[in-house]
Structures are given as C-alpha cells and as structure tokens.
Motif scaffolding. Structure first.
Motif, PDB file in Angstrom:
ATOM      1  N   MET A   1     -38.621  28.392  70.818  1.00 11.05           N
ATOM      2  CA  MET A   1     -37.281  28.288  70.258  1.00 11.05           C
ATOM      3  C   MET A   1     -36.308  27.948  71.397  1.00 11.05           C
ATOM      4  N   PRO A   2     -35.434  26.985  71.172  1.00  8.65           N
ATOM      5  CA  PRO A   2     -34.471  26.619  72.228  1.00  8.65           C
ATOM      6  C   PRO A   2     -33.455  27.738  72.466  1.00  8.65           C
ATOM      7  N   LYS A   3     -32.952  27.762  73.689  1.00 10.29           N
ATOM      8  CA  LYS A   3     -31.920  28.747  74.031  1.00 10.29           C
ATOM      9  C   LYS A   3     -30.607  28.299  73.393  1.00 10.29           C
ATOM     10  N   GLN A   4     -29.908  29.250  72.781  1.00  7.80           N
ATOM     11  CA  GLN A   4     -28.649  28.948  72.112  1.00  7.80           C
ATOM     12  C   GLN A   4     -27.604  29.991  72.483  1.00  7.80           C
ATOM     13  N   TYR A  32     -23.465  26.329  83.651  1.00 13.19           N
ATOM     14  CA  TYR A  32     -24.819  26.894  83.598  1.00 13.19           C
ATOM     15  C   TYR A  32     -25.499  26.565  82.263  1.00 13.19           C
ATOM     16  N   PHE A  33     -24.775  26.767  81.168  1.00 12.73           N
ATOM     17  CA  PHE A  33     -25.342  26.478  79.852  1.00 12.73           C
ATOM     18  C   PHE A  33     -25.767  25.020  79.749  1.00 12.73           C
ATOM     19  N   LEU A  34     -24.919  24.100  80.196  1.00 12.57           N
ATOM     20  CA  LEU A  34     -25.232  22.683  80.117  1.00 12.57           C
ATOM     21  C   LEU A  34     -26.408  22.314  81.021  1.00 12.57           C
ATOM     22  N   ASP A  37     -29.898  23.480  79.587  1.00  7.06           N
ATOM     23  CA  ASP A  37     -30.272  22.992  78.251  1.00  7.06           C
ATOM     24  C   ASP A  37     -30.061  23.994  77.121  1.00  7.06           C
ATOM     25  N   TYR A  38     -29.007  24.767  77.211  1.00  4.34           N
ATOM     26  CA  TYR A  38     -28.634  25.639  76.102  1.00  4.34           C
ATOM     27  C   TYR A  38     -28.005  24.795  74.997  1.00  4.34           C
ATOM     28  N   ILE A  39     -28.246  25.170  73.774  1.00  2.78           N
ATOM     29  CA  ILE A  39     -27.538  24.585  72.642  1.00  2.78           C
ATOM     30  C   ILE A  39     -26.279  25.415  72.460  1.00  2.78           C
ATOM     31  N   LEU A  40     -25.126  24.782  72.595  1.00  3.75           N
ATOM     32  CA  LEU A  40     -23.846  25.479  72.468  1.00  3.75           C
ATOM     33  C   LEU A  40     -23.355  25.342  71.038  1.00  3.75           C
ATOM     34  N   ARG A  62     -18.660  17.068  72.166  1.00  3.43           N
ATOM     35  CA  ARG A  62     -19.888  16.322  72.473  1.00  3.43           C
ATOM     36  C   ARG A  62     -20.964  17.260  73.028  1.00  3.43           C
ATOM     37  N   ASN A  63     -20.548  18.446  73.479  1.00  2.00           N
ATOM     38  CA  ASN A  63     -21.481  19.424  74.026  1.00  2.00           C
ATOM     39  C   ASN A  63     -21.738  20.596  73.089  1.00  2.00           C
ATOM     40  N   MET A  64     -21.176  20.577  71.885  1.00  4.96           N
ATOM     41  CA  MET A  64     -21.287  21.734  70.998  1.00  4.96           C
ATOM     42  C   MET A  64     -21.655  21.314  69.587  1.00  4.96           C
ATOM     43  N   GLN A  65     -22.304  22.228  68.892  1.00  2.00           N
ATOM     44  CA  GLN A  65     -22.579  22.051  67.473  1.00  2.00           C
ATOM     45  C   GLN A  65     -21.635  22.962  66.695  1.00  2.00           C
ATOM     46  N   ILE A  66     -21.047  22.445  65.642  1.00  2.00           N
ATOM     47  CA  ILE A  66     -20.168  23.252  64.798  1.00  2.00           C
ATOM     48  C   ILE A  66     -21.020  23.929  63.734  1.00  2.00           C
TER      49      ILE A  66
END
Length: 81
Positions: A1-4, A32-34, A37-40, A62-66
């Motif tokens: 599972m990806p880090k989020q 650090y998150f970027l 490879d964290y999903i923001l 562009r770096n975040m999911q809503i």
C-alpha cells in the motif's frame, strides 16, 4: 500500500505563512513527503477552511489529491465565513 498523508488546514496555513514559527517545519515536511513518494490528500473541508483567508489557487493541487465531495461548495463556504 502506498504511503499517504492527509494535510489539514493548520498545515496549509503554516506552509504558506512565512512569518509563522512553524513555517520552515511545514516546508520541510512537505518536501519530505514529495521526495519520499507520499500521496498527499486534502479534504474539501480543509480547502473551505483555508479559503477563509487564503486563495484557492495558491494551493499546490498538482501535488495533492482532493478527497471526494463537492469542492465548489467548499470554496464558497470558506468565502462566507
């Protein structure tokens, strides 16, 4: 599972408010998150709260999911405060 990670309003405020005591801390975490490879993710509630005093277009989408909801309503709610 990806880090989020779910970014809250206080994080966003500190990320953009350069005179905040924790601004550099927020910038370091964001970097650090970027770099790791964290999903923001950001909720529409955080968008609404940020838009009380901040601008919607300042957020780094562009770096975040809503997270799903109606983000148009979130923006308008922020403006009403």
């Amino acid at each position: 599972m990806p880090k989020q990670v779910l970014l809250d309003t206080s994080f966003l405020i500190r990320l953009f408010k350069k005179d905040d005591d924790l601004h550099e801390n927020a910038v370091d975490y964001f970097r650090y998150f970027l770099e790791n490879d964290y999903i923001l993710k950001i909720s529409t509630i955080a968008i609404a709260e940020y838009c009380v005093k901040g601008e919607f277009m300042d957020l780094p989408f562009r770096n975040m999911q809503i997270l799903p909801f109606n983000y148009d309503h979130a923006i308008q709610s922020g403006k009403l405060c």
